[in-house]
Design an enzyme around this catalytic site. Structure first.
Site, PDB file in Angstrom:
ATOM      1  N   GLU A   1      12.247 -44.112  41.359  1.00 22.83           N
ATOM      2  CA  GLU A   1      11.176 -43.561  42.176  1.00 22.83           C
ATOM      3  C   GLU A   1       9.997 -44.647  42.136  1.00 22.83           C
ATOM      4  O   GLU A   1       8.859 -44.045  42.152  1.00 22.83           O
ATOM      5  CB  GLU A   1      10.689 -42.210  41.807  1.00 22.83           C
ATOM      6  CG  GLU A   1      11.626 -41.051  42.056  1.00 22.83           C
ATOM      7  CD  GLU A   1      11.359 -39.738  42.012  1.00 22.83           C
ATOM      8  OE1 GLU A   1      10.157 -39.729  42.097  1.00 22.83           O
ATOM      9  OE2 GLU A   1      11.828 -38.852  42.166  1.00 22.83           O
TER      10      GLU A   1
ATOM     11  N   HIS B   1       8.774 -37.112  34.048  1.00 22.51           N
ATOM     12  CA  HIS B   1      10.015 -37.067  33.352  1.00 22.51           C
ATOM     13  C   HIS B   1       9.765 -37.809  32.048  1.00 22.51           C
ATOM     14  O   HIS B   1       8.658 -38.511  31.652  1.00 22.51           O
ATOM     15  CB  HIS B   1      11.104 -38.110  34.117  1.00 22.51           C
ATOM     16  CG  HIS B   1      11.520 -37.645  35.368  1.00 22.51           C
ATOM     17  ND1 HIS B   1      12.900 -37.163  35.558  1.00 22.51           N
ATOM     18  CD2 HIS B   1      10.920 -37.074  36.609  1.00 22.51           C
ATOM     19  CE1 HIS B   1      13.214 -36.919  36.623  1.00 22.51           C
ATOM     20  NE2 HIS B   1      12.000 -36.659  37.288  1.00 22.51           N
TER      21      HIS B   1
END
Length: 608
Positions: free
Chosen positions: A315, A588
């Site tokens: 990402e 995350h």
């Protein structure tokens, strides 16, 4: 080098692409600021409440009007830029490559043992791998995930990675009749003088709830009680070797002033049945062959593992953020692939629709990249189809054998389909990954090479604890080994989820690396801050099973395969790490894996 730096075949195409992009950028930026001004993170809302900021509604109102007008004014230039930019995407190679000039001096700790074992014609080496999802989307879109200030986060993440990776590689030797040699270089295995409190889930304790800080580089030998810096073998210049005398007898334990169970793992599924003072640190229980049977040395660290060799980030969609990461990491990682993926329309069968974003994959390596290939998933669906998610495969040169044959490794990274309940799409993508990796290795494998590792990592967007077992039973896991996996739908007791709950990213318990580390080590707190398993529709879920710990969703994976490497190469896990250094910067938890690789006397032969 087989790779050229420019993604375009000639300077003319690259120049046109640059002009087109700079014509698009102002309009894109104004739209991004328009969205960002209307979206606030929970941290910003909390700060406004504390500061009693009553002008915020006016700022949003007039700011929205201003950026809307600027967006409309810049739209004609953006359209012209798009007419230049879009057709050139057919000629663009699907990644940019940065090669740091060799004249640039490398940091002292870069050439440690992990990076020169095979390079010196040796037969043993360790390699560290790390993966992390950073959510570096354009600022306005990132705020839907409760993360803002993309450019600032990118700079902070780059600095954090360098800070952690550039630490000395600490090796611990234990003098004991049951000692199995070197322990993993985890900073949490080095207790401070006052570390006498009870230990928690998977790590040593901190006194009075204070955060545990890794030992300073300059005085590491003073931070351990009864430890003298000596080593049974000669270390490399960048290694820090700690020699720990340890007696397994009960009499010695009783004479030790520190608490006997300071290192004990307090999770009920990890405790041994013996007396507490006989319990060694968890790394002592997970040496040698136990790593192959599922008992893996593991750690929760507030810093990135030292001497990471290859880094995979997901990402990293924003181009400016990718440039900031590249600029921060290039002194350590001389070979970087960024802006990976395709844009606009592609030939039929290669992509599902028009691509507004690249794949978000970002690969940084200390070792030269011999070959690289990216392939886009053609089955993207819904909002996920706007990004060119796919698979990036790389062939890495890690040294030479005694017979002057190249020693290489294969590193593969991916980011799968995201929406929950669409496991069929992810399974199709796993099928493609298996096929594409095989094809890449078949084309690029040479008979005079020795393959020593084959690693697959990334954000798979499914876990191994939810009741939907479609992806969990995929044949990919028969080929690749997942150190955290006990079987389909079953994790090892020490495993932790890697997906944080977005609304609570800035709570006190998780907003700093030390606090997040302590939270992960306490099961009752993990339940609050780690995303829970996804229940099946209209089906109540009982989780966890009786007697099992609460794990949560682990969607970030590092897998390795032994069937595709040289027959004379033996693989052993040195450490699996959950990293909390990016607390407050992403939703995350990064994970790292360090492998010990050994080539026997016939390692010069290729794996045919």
């Amino acid at each position: 080098m087989a790779l050229r730096e420019s993604p375009f075949p000639n300077c003319f195409a690259e120049g046109l692409h640059t002009v087109g992009w700079w014509l698009i950028l102002p309009c894109f930026w104004f739209l991004d600021r328009l969205i960002a001004g209307c979206m606030s993170t929970s941290l910003e809302r909390y700060q406004r409440v504390e500061q009693e900021c009553y002008l915020h509604p006016l700022k949003v109102f007039f700011g929205s009007i201003l950026f809307l007008v600027l967006f409309l004014a810049a739209a004609p230039l953006a359209l012209l830029g798009f007419l230049l930019w879009a057709p050139l995407q057919v000629t663009r190679r699907p990644f940019s490559y940065h090669l740091e000039p060799p004249s640039r001096p490398a940091p002292d700790h870069q050439d440690g043992e992990a990076n020169q074992g095979f390079g010196l014609g040796g037969t043993k080496a360790t390699f560290g791998f790390l993966t992390a999802n950073l959510c570096l989307l354009p600022d306005g879109i990132a705020r839907f995930n409760n993360l803002g200030h993309t450019q600032c986060r990118a700079a902070a993440i780059g600095q954090g990675i360098v800070q952690g990776v550039n630490r000395p590689h600490i090796r611990i030797f234990v003098d004991s009749p049951s000692s199995c040699g070197t322990l993993s270089p985890s900073s949490s295995l080095l207790p401070g003088p006052a570390a006498t409190g009870p230990a928690s889930y998977g790590a040593t304790a901190a006194k009075d709830g204070q955060p545990q800080h890794p030992p300073a580089v300059t005085d590491h030998s003073d931070g351990v009680v009864g430890v003298a810096p000596a080593a049974p073998t000669k270390p490399s210049e960048s290694d820090y070797v700690v020699h720990v005398p340890l007696d397994d007898t009960e009499e010695h334990s009783q004479s030790t002033p520190a608490s006997p169970d300071v290192h004990a793992n307090q999770n009920s599924n990890e405790r041994g049945g013996g007396k507490s003072h006989r319990n060694p640190p968890r790394a002592l229980r997970t040496q040698g062959g136990l790593a192959r049977s599922g008992d893996v040395p593991w750690d929760v660290s507030s810093l990135f593992p030292a001497n990471v060799d290859i880094l995979c980030l997901e990402e990293v969609f924003d181009k400016r953020a990718a440039w900031k990461l590249t600029d921060a990491l290039r002194p350590l990682f001389h070979h970087i692939l960024y802006d990976v993926g395709v844009y606009a329309c592609q030939p039929p069968g290669t992509c599902s629709s028009f691509k507004f974003f690249n794949s978000g994959l970002f690969l940084a390596s200390r070792h030269p990249l011999l070959e690289a290939q990216y392939r886009c998933f053609p089955n993207g669906h819904g909002e996920d189809a706007l990004a060119a998610k796919g698979l990036l495969c790389a062939k890495v040169l890690v040294g030479q054998s005694h017979e002057q044959k190249n020693v290489v490794g294969y590193f593969n990274c991916t980011h799968l389909h995201a929406p929950e309940g669409e496991g069929e799409i992810r399974c199709e993508q796993l099928d493609m990954i298996t096929k594409w990796i095989h094809e890449f290795q078949e084309v690029n494998r040479k008979p005079d090479e020795v393959v020593v590792f084959d690693v697959l990592c990334g954000d798979f967007n499914f876990d191994n604890c939810s009741p939907d077992v479609l992806e969990q039973k995929h044949s990919l896991f028969d080929e690749y080994t997942d150190p955290c996996r006990a079987g389909p739908g079953q994790e090892h007791p020490w495993v932790m989820g890697t997906l944080l709950e977005q609304p609570t990213l800035y709570d006190k318990d998780v907003k700093t690396p030390e606090n997040l580390q302590r939270t992960l080590e306490r099961e009752e707190l993990r339940k609050k801050y780690i995303s829970p398993p996804v229940a099946l529709k209209d089906c109540p879920m009982v989780y966890p099973e009786l007697g099992q710990p609460w794990v949560g969703r682990r969607i970030d994976y590092i897998l390795y395969r032994e069937s595709s490497i040289a027959k004379n190469c033996r693989t052993e896990i040195e450490e699996y790490t959950f990293v909390t250094q990016l607390a407050g910067l992403t939703d995350h938890i990064p994970v790292g894996l360090r492998l010990n690789l050994t080539l026997d006397s016939e390692a010069g032969q290729s794996d045919e």
